[in-house]
Motif scaffolding. Structure first.
Motif, PDB file in Angstrom:
ATOM      1  N   SER A 125      67.927-115.117  16.757  1.00  0.00           N
ATOM      2  CA  SER A 125      67.857-115.289  15.309  1.00  0.00           C
ATOM      3  C   SER A 125      69.011-114.547  14.662  1.00  0.00           C
ATOM      4  CB  SER A 125      66.511-114.819  14.771  1.00  0.00           C
ATOM      5  OG  SER A 125      66.281-113.502  15.186  1.00  0.00           O
ATOM      6  N   VAL A 126      69.270-114.881  13.425  1.00  0.00           N
ATOM      7  CA  VAL A 126      70.403-114.320  12.703  1.00  0.00           C
ATOM      8  C   VAL A 126      69.876-113.736  11.397  1.00  0.00           C
ATOM      9  CG1 VAL A 126      72.639-114.848  11.642  1.00  0.00           C
ATOM     10  CG2 VAL A 126      71.949-116.035  13.738  1.00  0.00           C
ATOM     11  N   SER A 127      70.297-112.515  11.095  1.00  0.00           N
ATOM     12  CA  SER A 127      69.882-111.859   9.872  1.00  0.00           C
ATOM     13  C   SER A 127      70.935-112.111   8.788  1.00  0.00           C
ATOM     14  CB  SER A 127      69.723-110.357  10.156  1.00  0.00           C
ATOM     15  OG  SER A 127      69.428-109.680   8.976  1.00  0.00           O
ATOM     16  N   ILE A 128      70.492-112.632   7.656  1.00  0.00           N
ATOM     17  CA  ILE A 128      71.416-112.922   6.543  1.00  0.00           C
ATOM     18  C   ILE A 128      71.183-111.851   5.488  1.00  0.00           C
ATOM     19  CG2 ILE A 128      72.213-114.677   4.912  1.00  0.00           C
ATOM     20  CD1 ILE A 128      72.250-115.838   7.694  1.00  0.00           C
ATOM     21  N   GLU A 129      72.222-111.114   5.162  1.00  0.00           N
ATOM     22  CA  GLU A 129      72.047-109.920   4.328  1.00  0.00           C
ATOM     23  C   GLU A 129      73.078-109.838   3.213  1.00  0.00           C
ATOM     24  OE1 GLU A 129      72.025-106.502   6.942  1.00  0.00           O
ATOM     25  OE2 GLU A 129      70.651-107.470   8.351  1.00  0.00           O
TER      26      GLU A 129
ATOM     27  N   CYS B  32      73.380-112.047  -1.705  1.00  0.00           N
ATOM     28  CA  CYS B  32      72.951-113.442  -1.774  1.00  0.00           C
ATOM     29  C   CYS B  32      71.520-113.492  -2.303  1.00  0.00           C
ATOM     30  CB  CYS B  32      73.068-114.127  -0.415  1.00  0.00           C
ATOM     31  SG  CYS B  32      71.990-113.451   0.857  1.00  0.00           S
ATOM     32  N   GLU B  33      71.141-114.646  -2.858  1.00  0.00           N
ATOM     33  CA  GLU B  33      69.800-114.792  -3.444  1.00  0.00           C
ATOM     34  C   GLU B  33      68.717-114.969  -2.388  1.00  0.00           C
ATOM     35  OE1 GLU B  33      69.342-114.358  -6.544  1.00  0.00           O
ATOM     36  OE2 GLU B  33      71.376-114.645  -7.365  1.00  0.00           O
ATOM     37  N   LYS B  34      69.099-115.486  -1.210  1.00  0.00           N
ATOM     38  CA  LYS B  34      68.080-115.824  -0.217  1.00  0.00           C
ATOM     39  C   LYS B  34      68.334-115.152   1.129  1.00  0.00           C
ATOM     40  CE  LYS B  34      66.305-120.113  -2.124  1.00  0.00           C
ATOM     41  NZ  LYS B  34      65.699-119.452  -3.225  1.00  0.00           N
ATOM     42  N   PRO B  35      68.308-113.811   1.162  1.00  0.00           N
ATOM     43  CA  PRO B  35      68.512-113.134   2.450  1.00  0.00           C
ATOM     44  C   PRO B  35      67.303-113.347   3.348  1.00  0.00           C
ATOM     45  CG  PRO B  35      67.842-111.539   0.794  1.00  0.00           C
ATOM     46  CD  PRO B  35      67.974-112.860   0.078  1.00  0.00           C
TER      47      PRO B  35
ATOM     48  N   LYS C  22      82.329-111.322  -2.268  1.00  0.00           N
ATOM     49  CA  LYS C  22      83.781-111.568  -2.170  1.00  0.00           C
ATOM     50  C   LYS C  22      84.234-111.713  -0.713  1.00  0.00           C
ATOM     51  CE  LYS C  22      84.993-110.534  -6.626  1.00  0.00           C
ATOM     52  NZ  LYS C  22      83.637-110.693  -7.234  1.00  0.00           N
ATOM     53  N   TYR C  23      83.403-111.237   0.197  1.00  0.00           N
ATOM     54  CA  TYR C  23      83.723-111.265   1.630  1.00  0.00           C
ATOM     55  C   TYR C  23      82.457-111.598   2.419  1.00  0.00           C
ATOM     56  CZ  TYR C  23      87.902-108.640   0.294  1.00  0.00           C
ATOM     57  OH  TYR C  23      89.076-108.244  -0.273  1.00  0.00           O
ATOM     58  N   VAL C  24      82.660-112.007   3.672  1.00  0.00           N
ATOM     59  CA  VAL C  24      81.528-112.202   4.580  1.00  0.00           C
ATOM     60  C   VAL C  24      81.817-111.408   5.858  1.00  0.00           C
ATOM     61  CG1 VAL C  24      79.989-113.878   5.652  1.00  0.00           C
ATOM     62  CG2 VAL C  24      81.458-114.589   3.770  1.00  0.00           C
ATOM     63  N   GLU C  25      80.818-110.644   6.278  1.00  0.00           N
ATOM     64  CA  GLU C  25      80.940-109.844   7.507  1.00  0.00           C
ATOM     65  C   GLU C  25      80.050-110.465   8.584  1.00  0.00           C
ATOM     66  OE1 GLU C  25      80.276-105.144   8.090  1.00  0.00           O
ATOM     67  OE2 GLU C  25      78.450-106.341   7.993  1.00  0.00           O
ATOM     68  N   PHE C  26      80.555-110.496   9.811  1.00  0.00           N
ATOM     69  CA  PHE C  26      79.800-111.035  10.950  1.00  0.00           C
ATOM     70  C   PHE C  26      79.662-109.938  12.001  1.00  0.00           C
ATOM     71  CE2 PHE C  26      82.179-114.388   8.916  1.00  0.00           C
ATOM     72  CZ  PHE C  26      81.293-115.449   8.834  1.00  0.00           C
ATOM     73  N   THR C  27      78.500-109.869  12.639  1.00  0.00           N
ATOM     74  CA  THR C  27      78.256-108.837  13.650  1.00  0.00           C
ATOM     75  C   THR C  27      77.721-109.467  14.935  1.00  0.00           C
ATOM     76  OG1 THR C  27      77.668-107.316  11.853  1.00  0.00           O
ATOM     77  CG2 THR C  27      77.048-106.641  14.078  1.00  0.00           C
ATOM     78  N   THR C  28      78.242-109.003  16.059  1.00  0.00           N
ATOM     79  CA  THR C  28      77.787-109.435  17.387  1.00  0.00           C
ATOM     80  C   THR C  28      76.541-108.651  17.793  1.00  0.00           C
ATOM     81  OG1 THR C  28      80.016-110.047  18.095  1.00  0.00           O
ATOM     82  CG2 THR C  28      78.477-109.485  19.848  1.00  0.00           C
ATOM     83  N   LEU C  29      75.722-109.256  18.631  1.00  0.00           N
ATOM     84  CA  LEU C  29      74.574-108.564  19.236  1.00  0.00           C
ATOM     85  C   LEU C  29      74.985-107.202  19.799  1.00  0.00           C
ATOM     86  CD1 LEU C  29      71.610-108.727  20.404  1.00  0.00           C
ATOM     87  CD2 LEU C  29      72.669-109.660  22.478  1.00  0.00           C
TER      88      LEU C  29
ATOM     89  N   LYS D  63      74.264-111.246  12.889  1.00  0.00           N
ATOM     90  CA  LYS D  63      74.144-110.857  11.476  1.00  0.00           C
ATOM     91  C   LYS D  63      75.301-111.414  10.667  1.00  0.00           C
ATOM     92  CE  LYS D  63      74.487-106.383  10.169  1.00  0.00           C
ATOM     93  NZ  LYS D  63      74.022-105.004  10.077  1.00  0.00           N
ATOM     94  N   ILE D  64      74.960-111.930   9.474  1.00  0.00           N
ATOM     95  CA  ILE D  64      75.961-112.402   8.515  1.00  0.00           C
ATOM     96  C   ILE D  64      75.648-111.700   7.203  1.00  0.00           C
ATOM     97  CG2 ILE D  64      76.854-114.416   7.267  1.00  0.00           C
ATOM     98  CD1 ILE D  64      76.037-116.177   9.636  1.00  0.00           C
ATOM     99  N   ARG D  65      76.623-110.959   6.675  1.00  0.00           N
ATOM    100  CA  ARG D  65      76.356-110.166   5.480  1.00  0.00           C
ATOM    101  C   ARG D  65      77.419-110.454   4.416  1.00  0.00           C
ATOM    102  NH1 ARG D  65      76.967-104.532   3.758  1.00  0.00           N
ATOM    103  NH2 ARG D  65      78.547-104.236   5.375  1.00  0.00           N
ATOM    104  N   PHE D  66      76.968-110.772   3.199  1.00  0.00           N
ATOM    105  CA  PHE D  66      77.892-110.985   2.081  1.00  0.00           C
ATOM    106  C   PHE D  66      78.191-109.619   1.457  1.00  0.00           C
ATOM    107  CE2 PHE D  66      75.384-114.891   2.483  1.00  0.00           C
ATOM    108  CZ  PHE D  66      76.378-115.861   2.477  1.00  0.00           C
TER     109      PHE D  66
END
Ligand SMILES: Nc1nc2c(c(=O)[nH]1)N[C@H]1C(S)=C(S)[C@@H](COP(=O)(O)O)O[C@H]1N2
Ligand SMILES: [Mo]
Length: 316
Positions: A104-108, A111-114, A166-173, A242-245
């Motif tokens: 699964s992926v955590s959206i953080e 954003c309105e719908k984390p 303004k940016y999007v961050e991605f994280t590996t397991l 993980k994907i974080r705005f």
């Protein structure tokens, strides 16, 4: 006794089979989709993805890069994935340690719908498409890969980024049991990468779940990796959880480890040398000759405008 030595140029059978099976399947999918879609591939006897249904993806339009595809065997046995070892052969050797199901992926963040979303809900089969992109490693080798995945921008929009994103961050397991390379301090784990929001929304940016019409092998970043074809390969982060705005520019692993060598932007640029080697030329895996490296890896028409007014020698 007579020993028969095959000519050097002879293709090994395993290499030929992969490619011809791929082409057949591609034609089959194209025809089936033209006839109204909704097909399964059980008939081809290929392993099905545990949960994601990869059967109905749209294949790439006829594309001049079709003639240049790197062999599947090379793409899946010459890898950079430091969490599975630092030698190019290590990721394939250690691939089985990485468990990708369930995922699964955590959206953080902004954003309105984390929330936490299962992979099979994140990647919808109707959005899947195949795109043939070059990938250019900062180490001056390159590949041409038939990736399968979804466009990143529309996927991100589902989570309704706010005006502060303004940016999007991605994280590996981060799990040394699955990713044994994380037992050694090669990089500051977990691997992180980032894009400016307009780069993420550019139609070339893609989240990938497959290649050569099959589920992504672990060594290539299963079950979910980024592909940003106009940037050096290290931006294309693997095995994302993980994907974080964010409002401010996120850290990136390679920039943290050697900021003089790896910038945040990392656009492919033959005019900006790496401090230790030239970036003017590259070698396609499987070829001996070198090719000229193209600005933005050949995608300048689609992305150069993102950087108008920026000094790309300073913002490397
Ligand atoms: N998590 C993670 N992602 C990663 C890497 C890595 O070491 N760890 N290596 C990067 C580099 S340097 C390259 S060139 C590409 C290689 O992708 P490939 O093995 O599918 O060709 O993955 C990128 N993504
Ligand atoms: Mo790379």
């Amino acid at each position: 006794m007579l020993i028969k030595i095959p000519p050097r140029h002879a293709l090994r059978e395993s290499e030929v089979t992969d490619y011809s099976v791929y082409l057949q399947r591609r034609e089959f999918i194209k025809k089936s989709l033209a006839m109204g879609g909704g097909i399964g591939l059980a008939a081809t006897g290929l392993p099905a993805f545990a949960k994601l249904d990869l059967s109905g993806y749209r294949v790439a339009e006829d594309n001049p890069l079709m003639a240049e595809l790197t062999k599947e065997k090379s793409i899946t046995s010459y890898n950079n994935f430091y969490e599975l070892g630092t030698d190019k052969k290590d990721p394939k050797k250690n691939a089985a340690m990485l468990k990708t199901d369930p995922w699964s992926v955590s959206i953080e963040g902004e954003c309105e719908k984390p929330g936490v979303i299962a992979l099979e809900d994140l990647i919808r089969p109707q959005d899947l498409e195949e795109r043939i992109y070059r990938l250019r490693c900062v180490e001056a080798w390159s590949m041409v890969v038939p990736w399968m995945g979804v466009e990143l921008g529309p996927l991100l929009q589902r989570f309704q980024p706010t005006s502060k994103a303004k940016y999007v961050e991605f994280t590996t397991l981060h799990d040394p049991a699955s990713l044994p390379g994380q037992r050694f301090p090669v990089l500051d784990w977990p691997y992180v990468e980032g894009l400016r929001i307009d780069e993420a929304m550019n139609p070339l940016s893609m989240l990938v779940v497959g290649l050569y019409g099959k589920q992504l092998p672990n060594q290539n970043g299963a079950p979910l990796r980024l592909v940003v074809p106009w940037k050096y390969g290290f931006k294309s982060i693997k095995s994302i959880v993980k994907i974080r705005f964010t409002e401010t520019q996120p850290d990136t692993s390679w920039n943290l480890s050697a900021s003089k060598e790896y910038g945040f932007y990392s656009n492919v640029n033959p005019e900006v040398d790496h401090p230790r080697w030239s970036q003017a030329r590259e070698r396609r895996i499987g070829e001996l000759r070198k090719r000229k490296t193209l600005p933005f890896n050949g995608y300048a028409d689609q992305v150069a405008a993102l950087y108008s007014g920026m000094d790309l020698k300073r913002n490397f």
